[in-house]
Design a protein around this motif. Structure first.
Motif, PDB file in Angstrom:
ATOM      1  N   ASP A 170       0.889  -1.029   0.086  1.00 13.27           N
ATOM      2  CA  ASP A 170      -0.048   0.111   0.164  1.00 13.27           C
ATOM      3  C   ASP A 170       0.678   1.172   0.027  1.00 13.27           C
ATOM      4  OD1 ASP A 170      -2.360  -1.636  -0.039  1.00 13.27           O
ATOM      5  OD2 ASP A 170      -2.318  -1.511   2.322  1.00 13.27           O
ATOM      6  N   VAL A 171       0.237   2.532  -0.434  1.00 16.00           N
ATOM      7  CA  VAL A 171       1.137   3.537  -0.394  1.00 16.00           C
ATOM      8  C   VAL A 171       0.304   4.514   0.483  1.00 16.00           C
ATOM      9  CG1 VAL A 171       1.618   5.642  -2.032  1.00 16.00           C
ATOM     10  CG2 VAL A 171       1.428   3.395  -2.976  1.00 16.00           C
ATOM     11  N   PRO A 172       0.996   4.681   1.785  1.00 13.45           N
ATOM     12  CA  PRO A 172       0.442   5.409   2.649  1.00 13.45           C
ATOM     13  C   PRO A 172       0.576   7.016   2.313  1.00 13.45           C
ATOM     14  CG  PRO A 172       2.732   4.731   3.418  1.00 13.45           C
ATOM     15  CD  PRO A 172       2.386   4.082   2.145  1.00 13.45           C
ATOM     16  N   ASP A 173      -0.232   7.915   2.963  1.00 17.15           N
ATOM     17  CA  ASP A 173      -0.164   9.252   2.944  1.00 17.15           C
ATOM     18  C   ASP A 173       0.739   9.705   4.090  1.00 17.15           C
ATOM     19  OD1 ASP A 173      -0.416  11.708   2.231  1.00 17.15           O
ATOM     20  OD2 ASP A 173      -2.777  11.949   2.949  1.00 17.15           O
ATOM     21  N   VAL A 174       1.934   9.871   3.512  1.00 13.36           N
ATOM     22  CA  VAL A 174       3.189  10.363   4.417  1.00 13.36           C
ATOM     23  C   VAL A 174       3.848  11.620   3.691  1.00 13.36           C
ATOM     24  CG1 VAL A 174       3.366   8.222   5.588  1.00 13.36           C
ATOM     25  CG2 VAL A 174       4.769   8.793   3.636  1.00 13.36           C
ATOM     26  N   ALA A 175       4.284  12.644   4.598  1.00  9.40           N
ATOM     27  CA  ALA A 175       5.042  13.586   4.102  1.00  9.40           C
ATOM     28  C   ALA A 175       6.433  13.242   3.638  1.00  9.40           C
ATOM     29  CB  ALA A 175       5.196  14.824   5.046  1.00  9.40           C
TER      30      ALA A 175
END
Length: 586
Positions: A170-175
């Protein structure tokens, strides 16, 4: 085209020309360079062994995939300045991972693919040594190399994962971190790195300075397209033919290196196919293979159109004028112009390019008398009264933008024009140092100047390279270049470039003498004896020295990751008894 594809499904190549205004690598970071390139239509194009397009990969798609990879890496615990080792297959997957590591603020470390020599255990050990050197948090590799790369990761006590599995996460929403130009962009292992590898640390600033120097030195314009088979684990392939096309927005067509090795003329097919002007680089041996594969009974023009090949770059090894002439002889009929040759000189420690020939000037040589090369010049004759002998030294161009080159004596004193000595260079693209190796860094850097380890001279602002200082053979106080001995043997029928390695050994009596290893294809004992004696006599006639001649089986001599002959490794293997010569009666 796969069996399931229809013509409408066929992959589309990225265009040569684009309305996006070209910027010549004038970016603060490598990530900024891809961000800009992604706003246009150009990109990377991957071909199979026959030159059929398998995947067109626009820079815009590369950026999307790289950002996703960056977020996966951060979710996996990768932090700024961590090293992430990547097995450098020429593929969209590696490209996305390389830029993903950059976007994550970590340092990508390209590592080699297995070669056709050495075998499984040798490759695992090579990876283990380089992994131990760069101390990565993770090794990511193609699925088909899972067994060997996984074994190396285990030995180096690092996490190993194949990129198909990694890409399914999965591609997490991280900065993402914000990079600065003075931070390290990547680590590059030079092609000779084996037992004691040196990871060259290159900053964003150094990289982009050198990439701008490429574009200005080669005078890139809107119709240029790059074609390459060079491996991405070597500086010329990684920097010159992958990162430079991104930073200078040039569409590029790739053959895998192993596919070029099997079908070298597919490289020229790719160059012929596209209507823009072509930029393509190769070490000397690539041109040599193509010239040899071209049958004298076949007209090159029946298959190729090389008239638009504007820059035929040559570097990464000693440039052989005789090989370049053979290439011209083989392909002039197809429109190839000798003026397209663009010799250059560089090394990973300077990011890549140190000097580039101005386009259109072609191969230019100077004949240098061998006593000048050996440091015993005596105005026309050597000590034995033999006639003068000359070596053709190829002009490797002018220092690239912002680079300064000096020739120095061993004590560091600068030498005047046409005096042979150590080549030193200084400029913004010189490395910050070897990773975690201050002693090795101090040994080759001084006040911002880099000792390249090469010997050469300057003439009217042009750089001429004579050879590697560490390869020099010194007998009775006189210098001999192994290239001269190897060339002499190549003139004997039945041998070719790459069959011979010359180096110095110490005899039981304590004297230094040249040893010459020659790959021999004959199985006849009498013929082997004749060839050995002919080689010995040939070397004596050219150099005045007696030498040890050993005939060895084909495909025995070791190569670096970029395909160059490794004399140092050949010497070590020979002295260790791992290269076993044929048993020939004295």
């Amino acid at each position: 085209m796969t069996e399931t594809q229809t013509p409408m499904d066929a992959p589309q190549a990225t265009p040569t020309e684009d309305s996006l205004p070209r910027r010549y690598a004038d970016f603060a970071t490598l990530g900024d360079a891809l961000d800009y390139a992604a706003s246009g239509k150009r990109g990377l194009n991957f071909h199979d062994a026959r030159g059929t397009l398998v995947r067109g990969y626009p820079f815009s798609e590369l950026r999307v995939d790289a950002l996703a990879a960056a977020r996966r890496l951060i979710a996996a615990g990768i932090k700024p300045e961590d090293r992430v080792a990547l097995v450098a297959e020429t593929s969209a997957e590696f490209a996305a991972l390389f830029f993903g590591v950059v976007y994550a603020g970590a340092w990508p470390v390209p590592l080699p693919l297995p070669t056709s020599f050495g075998g499984r255990d040798s490759y695992i050990e090579q990876l283990r040594v380089q992994l131990s050197s760069c101390d990565p948090s993770m090794l990511i590799y193609p699925p088909e190399l899972a067994e060997m790369a996984g074994a190396a990761a285990g030995l180096a006590k690092t996490t190993g994962i194949d990129w198909a599995e990694f890409g399914a996460r999965d591609v997490p929403d991280v900065a993402l971190p914000v990079a600065s130009s003075d931070q390290v962009a990547y680590l590059q292992y030079s092609s000779g790195s084996t037992r004691f590898p040196h990871g060259v640390a290159i900053t964003h600033e150094a990289l982009l300075n050198n990439l701008a120097a490429h574009s200005h030195g080669m005078q890139i314009d809107g119709t240029d397209r790059c074609i390459s088979w060079l491996p991405w684990y070597h500086d010329m392939g990684l920097v010159g033919c992958f990162l430079s096309p991104v930073a200078n927005q040039v569409s590029t067509d790739y053959l895998k290196t192993e596919d070029f090795a099997r079908r070298p003329l597919a490289w020229l097919d790719l160059i012929s196919r596209h209507k823009g002007t072509a930029l393509s680089y190769s070490p000397t041996f690539g041109y040599d293979i193509c010239a040899r594969r071209m049958s004298s009974q076949t007209k090159a023009s029946d298959r190729f159109d090389l008239s638009r090949w504007r820059v035929a770059g040559n570097g990464a090894d000693m440039i052989r004028p005789d090989v370049m002439q053979s290439f011209v002889d083989a392909f002039a009929d197809a429109g190839f112009k000798a003026s397209a040759f663009l010799p250059s000189y560089g090394l990973a420690e300077a990011t890549l390019a140190v000097s580039i020939m101005p386009p259109g000037e072609g191969i230019r040589v100077e004949l240098v008398e061998e006593t000048e090369l050996s440091g015993t010049h005596d105005n026309g004759a050597n000590d034995n009264g033999r006639p003068q002998r000359f070596r053709a030294i190829v002009n490797c161009g002018k220092p690239v933008r912002d680079m300064v080159v000096e020739i120095r004596q061993e004590n560091g004193t600068p030498l005047p024009d046409r005096a042979i000595g150590k080549v030193w260079c200084k400029g913004p693209s010189v490395m910050v140092g070897y990773f975690r190796d201050p002693a090795a860094t101090e040994a080759c850097m001084q006040d911002g100047w880099l000792d390249t380890g090469d010997m050469g001279y300057l003439s009217d602002g042009y750089v001429y390279i004579v050879g590697r200082a560490k390869d020099m053979i010194i007998v009775n106080g006189k210098n001999h270049w192994p290239q001269d001995i190897e060339w002499a043997v190549e003139q004997i029928p039945g041998f070719k470039a790459g069959d011979i390695a010359a180096f110095a050994i110490t005899t039981p009596g304590g004297e230094e003498t040249p040893a010459v290893l020659v790959q021999c294809r004959s199985s006849d004992d009498a013929e082997r004896t004749r060839l050995r004696d002919a080689i010995r006599e040939r070397v004596r006639s050219v150099t005045g020295m007696n030498c040890v001649v050993e005939l060895i089986p084909p495909r025995t001599l070791p190569r670096t990751s970029s395909g160059k002959l490794s004399r140092a490794k050949a010497r070590n293997l020979y002295l260790a008894g791992e290269i076993k010569p044929y048993d020939i009666a004295a």
